[in-house]
Design a protein around this motif. Structure first.
Motif, PDB file in Angstrom:
ATOM      1  N   LEU A 117       0.835  -1.200   0.000  1.00 28.38           N
ATOM      2  CA  LEU A 117       0.000   0.000   0.000  1.00 28.38           C
ATOM      3  C   LEU A 117       0.870   1.251   0.000  1.00 28.38           C
ATOM      4  O   LEU A 117       1.772   1.397   0.833  1.00 28.38           O
ATOM      5  CB  LEU A 117      -0.907   0.001   1.226  1.00 28.38           C
ATOM      6  N   CYS A 118       0.599   2.159  -0.929  1.00 25.76           N
ATOM      7  CA  CYS A 118       1.364   3.399  -1.071  1.00 25.76           C
ATOM      8  C   CYS A 118       0.385   4.563  -1.065  1.00 25.76           C
ATOM      9  O   CYS A 118      -0.398   4.724  -2.010  1.00 25.76           O
ATOM     10  CB  CYS A 118       2.155   3.405  -2.379  1.00 25.76           C
ATOM     11  N   THR A 119       0.417   5.386  -0.019  1.00 25.47           N
ATOM     12  CA  THR A 119      -0.503   6.517   0.069  1.00 25.47           C
ATOM     13  C   THR A 119       0.199   7.718   0.665  1.00 25.47           C
ATOM     14  O   THR A 119       1.138   7.577   1.461  1.00 25.47           O
ATOM     15  CB  THR A 119      -1.740   6.155   0.913  1.00 25.47           C
ATOM     16  N   ARG A 120      -0.244   8.893   0.280  1.00 19.39           N
ATOM     17  CA  ARG A 120       0.342  10.139   0.771  1.00 19.39           C
ATOM     18  C   ARG A 120       0.166  10.228   2.287  1.00 19.39           C
ATOM     19  O   ARG A 120      -0.879   9.900   2.826  1.00 19.39           O
ATOM     20  CB  ARG A 120      -0.361  11.312   0.082  1.00 19.39           C
ATOM     21  N   THR A 121       1.219  10.666   2.982  1.00 15.40           N
ATOM     22  CA  THR A 121       1.156  10.759   4.442  1.00 15.40           C
ATOM     23  C   THR A 121       1.300  12.199   4.896  1.00 15.40           C
ATOM     24  O   THR A 121       1.800  13.055   4.166  1.00 15.40           O
ATOM     25  CB  THR A 121       2.268   9.915   5.101  1.00 15.40           C
ATOM     26  N   ALA A 122       0.891  12.447   6.141  1.00 14.87           N
ATOM     27  CA  ALA A 122       0.912  13.805   6.680  1.00 14.87           C
ATOM     28  C   ALA A 122       2.327  14.344   6.839  1.00 14.87           C
ATOM     29  O   ALA A 122       2.539  15.554   6.850  1.00 14.87           O
ATOM     30  CB  ALA A 122       0.195  13.831   8.029  1.00 14.87           C
ATOM     31  N   ASP A 123       3.305  13.438   6.966  1.00 16.75           N
ATOM     32  CA  ASP A 123       4.674  13.910   7.164  1.00 16.75           C
ATOM     33  C   ASP A 123       5.445  14.093   5.861  1.00 16.75           C
ATOM     34  O   ASP A 123       6.668  14.218   5.865  1.00 16.75           O
ATOM     35  CB  ASP A 123       5.450  12.976   8.102  1.00 16.75           C
ATOM     36  N   GLY A 124       4.723  14.098   4.747  1.00 17.44           N
ATOM     37  CA  GLY A 124       5.344  14.490   3.485  1.00 17.44           C
ATOM     38  C   GLY A 124       5.766  13.377   2.550  1.00 17.44           C
ATOM     39  O   GLY A 124       6.315  13.645   1.476  1.00 17.44           O
ATOM     40  N   VAL A 125       5.511  12.114   2.906  1.00 16.96           N
ATOM     41  CA  VAL A 125       5.826  11.021   1.990  1.00 16.96           C
ATOM     42  C   VAL A 125       4.777  11.000   0.884  1.00 16.96           C
ATOM     43  O   VAL A 125       3.582  10.888   1.150  1.00 16.96           O
ATOM     44  CB  VAL A 125       5.863   9.663   2.718  1.00 16.96           C
ATOM     45  N   SER A 126       5.219  11.137  -0.353  1.00 13.95           N
ATOM     46  CA  SER A 126       4.300  11.259  -1.489  1.00 13.95           C
ATOM     47  C   SER A 126       4.254   9.972  -2.297  1.00 13.95           C
ATOM     48  O   SER A 126       5.052   9.045  -2.087  1.00 13.95           O
ATOM     49  CB  SER A 126       4.747  12.413  -2.396  1.00 13.95           C
ATOM     50  N   GLU A 127       3.312   9.944  -3.248  1.00 14.00           N
ATOM     51  CA  GLU A 127       3.245   8.811  -4.152  1.00 14.00           C
ATOM     52  C   GLU A 127       4.555   8.636  -4.911  1.00 14.00           C
ATOM     53  O   GLU A 127       5.025   7.520  -5.128  1.00 14.00           O
ATOM     54  CB  GLU A 127       2.091   8.984  -5.155  1.00 14.00           C
ATOM     55  N   ALA A 128       5.173   9.749  -5.299  1.00 14.66           N
ATOM     56  CA  ALA A 128       6.439   9.678  -6.036  1.00 14.66           C
ATOM     57  C   ALA A 128       7.522   8.992  -5.216  1.00 14.66           C
ATOM     58  O   ALA A 128       8.321   8.208  -5.749  1.00 14.66           O
ATOM     59  CB  ALA A 128       6.883  11.086  -6.437  1.00 14.66           C
TER      60      ALA A 128
ATOM     61  N   TYR B 204       7.061   6.684  -2.950  1.00 12.60           N
ATOM     62  CA  TYR B 204       6.771   5.252  -2.948  1.00 12.60           C
ATOM     63  C   TYR B 204       7.152   4.606  -4.278  1.00 12.60           C
ATOM     64  O   TYR B 204       7.713   3.506  -4.313  1.00 12.60           O
ATOM     65  CB  TYR B 204       5.285   5.009  -2.672  1.00 12.60           C
ATOM     66  N   ILE B 205       6.838   5.281  -5.391  1.00 19.24           N
ATOM     67  CA  ILE B 205       7.156   4.721  -6.701  1.00 19.24           C
ATOM     68  C   ILE B 205       8.662   4.523  -6.833  1.00 19.24           C
ATOM     69  O   ILE B 205       9.128   3.500  -7.347  1.00 19.24           O
ATOM     70  CB  ILE B 205       6.637   5.642  -7.833  1.00 19.24           C
ATOM     71  N   GLU B 206       9.436   5.497  -6.354  1.00 18.74           N
ATOM     72  CA  GLU B 206      10.889   5.387  -6.416  1.00 18.74           C
ATOM     73  C   GLU B 206      11.371   4.165  -5.630  1.00 18.74           C
ATOM     74  O   GLU B 206      12.241   3.416  -6.094  1.00 18.74           O
ATOM     75  CB  GLU B 206      11.525   6.661  -5.867  1.00 18.74           C
TER      76      GLU B 206
ATOM     77  N   ASP C 183       1.024  11.506 -10.556  1.00 17.77           N
ATOM     78  CA  ASP C 183       1.440  11.513  -9.159  1.00 17.77           C
ATOM     79  C   ASP C 183       2.731  10.739  -8.951  1.00 17.77           C
ATOM     80  O   ASP C 183       3.396  10.889  -7.920  1.00 17.77           O
ATOM     81  CB  ASP C 183       0.349  10.905  -8.265  1.00 17.77           C
ATOM     82  N   ALA C 184       3.073   9.878  -9.919  1.00 21.76           N
ATOM     83  CA  ALA C 184       4.319   9.136  -9.796  1.00 21.76           C
ATOM     84  C   ALA C 184       5.526  10.059  -9.876  1.00 21.76           C
ATOM     85  O   ALA C 184       6.619   9.691  -9.450  1.00 21.76           O
ATOM     86  CB  ALA C 184       4.414   8.082 -10.906  1.00 21.76           C
ATOM     87  N   GLY C 185       5.335  11.274 -10.392  1.00 16.79           N
ATOM     88  CA  GLY C 185       6.454  12.191 -10.566  1.00 16.79           C
ATOM     89  C   GLY C 185       7.029  12.032 -11.961  1.00 16.79           C
ATOM     90  O   GLY C 185       6.994  10.935 -12.534  1.00 16.79           O
ATOM     91  N   PRO C 186       7.561  13.106 -12.570  1.00 17.80           N
ATOM     92  CA  PRO C 186       8.032  13.033 -13.956  1.00 17.80           C
ATOM     93  C   PRO C 186       9.141  12.004 -14.163  1.00 17.80           C
ATOM     94  O   PRO C 186       9.107  11.226 -15.124  1.00 17.80           O
ATOM     95  CB  PRO C 186       8.521  14.458 -14.252  1.00 17.80           C
ATOM     96  N   GLU C 187      10.122  11.973 -13.267  1.00 18.71           N
ATOM     97  CA  GLU C 187      11.225  11.028 -13.431  1.00 18.71           C
ATOM     98  C   GLU C 187      10.766   9.599 -13.212  1.00 18.71           C
ATOM     99  O   GLU C 187      11.122   8.691 -13.971  1.00 18.71           O
ATOM    100  CB  GLU C 187      12.353  11.370 -12.459  1.00 18.71           C
TER     101      GLU C 187
END
Length: 340
Positions: free
Chosen positions: A92-103, A105-107, A126-130
């Motif tokens: 499970l990969c979800t945005r968190t309040a402390d700033g962990v983003s989908e990007a 997790y994808i990395e 949301d995966a981020g451009p790179e």
């Protein structure tokens, strides 16, 4: 231990004898069955036999925008079960309040040679451009459920947003409502845009396209968003409001109550999703149910097909939603007044 192995057998859909054969690395067990048992061991927290400890199940990312909307955990639950039974390990990969983003997790998933990714109500961007570029270059299998943007080139599974709006409007018009408001998510959000298109077509057929601007409001997908946006629609004369999520609808009901209005006597409200516990709200929420189990199962199959090298259908697969009538809609106030 015997009880735990019985749970492993039930999860894998095999007998306890088969689980025992896998644990002892006995011959005569099909590869698919062995993988299902090994995955069940991982899920249940039972250590794998020594011969299989270096052969972990491939990872599959489940990317969701948040866990506040109950429909997202609902999708993830079905996906996790279906993927686990195929020998895959959902993460499970979800945005968190402390700033962990989908990007982020994808990395991390890319570093682990992820086998595939399912985006649920999220944007491929949301995966981020790179990271998005890396997903394409590595040809990582991807499935999008209710994609938030217009990305093409991946398997797409969606609820039929136009049908959801049409069902809602037909229900409300049958109750005598003439001015109906539409409360959507952010502008540019694809499912909201599709609902807006269906609403605009409905007004055009009735020669009322000029009212579109006054009868539509956008907000973030939250109760606070619904509470902030609904007064504008009521001020425009709407006696009913169709919302793009249950969270928006619940926020709208709360704000209307704060303004001294009674739902549904003064304003009817319809949600979308049929999240858990909507039958227990006050009033019980009339809403449009997404077929979560069927959509998640189709997404899991599309991902597994890609992982195993099979061709997947290129066209978007639309699932018919279902209007669930409860206590937040009733006859329009004007009709009640006319009856005296």
């Amino acid at each position: 231990m015997t009880k735990k192995l019985d749970e492993v057998a039930r999860f894998a859909g095999v007998s306890a004898v088969t689980v025992s054969r896998v644990l002892r690395n006995r011959p005569g067990v099909a590869r698919e069955t062995r993988e299902a048992v090994l995955t069940a061991l991982d899920v249940m927290g039972v250590e794998r036999p020594a011969a299989f400890r270096g052969d972990r199940a491939p990872l599959v990312g489940l990317v969701v925008p948040d866990l506040q909307n109950p429909v997202f955990p609902g999708f993830c639950e079905v996906l996790a079960g279906a993927l686990s039974k195929q020998g895959l390990m959902p993460v499970l990969c979800t945005r968190t309040a402390d700033g962990v983003s989908e990007a982020n997790y994808i990395e991390m998933l890319l570093r682990q040679n992820v086998a595939g990714i399912v985006f649920v109500g999220a944007s491929y961007a949301d995966a981020g451009p790179e990271q998005g570029r890396a997903l394409r270059e590595r040809e990582v299998p991807v499935v999008l459920i209710n994609a938030a943007d217009g990305h093409r080139g991946s398997a797409l599974i969606s609820a039929d947003d136009a049908a959801a709006v049409e069902q809602s409007l037909a229900h409300l018009e049958a109750l005598g409502h003439e001015r109906i408001g539409l409360l959507l998510g952010p502008a540019g959000h694809v499912p909201s845009a599709r609902k807006l298109d269906a609403f605009a077509r409905h007004l055009r057929r009735r020669g009322r396209e000029g009212e579109l601007g006054r009868l539509v409001a956008h907000a973030m997908f939250s109760m606070d968003g619904g509470a902030a946006a609904v007064p504008r629609l009521v001020e425009a004369g709407a006696s009913a409001v169709v919302c793009a999520s249950d969270a928006l609808a619940l926020g709208a009901v709360r704000r209307l109550r704060r303004e001294g209005l009674v739902v549904p006597r003064d304003v009817s409200v319809i949600g979308f999703d049929d999240s858990p516990y909507m039958i227990a709200t006050d009033p019980p929420l009339t809403t449009v149910r997404q077929p979560v189990a069927a959509m998640a199962a189709a997404a899991a199959k599309a991902l597994v097909d890609q992982i195993e090298g099979r061709q997947v259908q290129g066209e978007e697969v639309l699932f018919e939603p279902e209007l669930i009538v409860r206590g937040s809609t009733c006859t329009a106030p004007s009709v009640i007044a006319a009856r005296g």
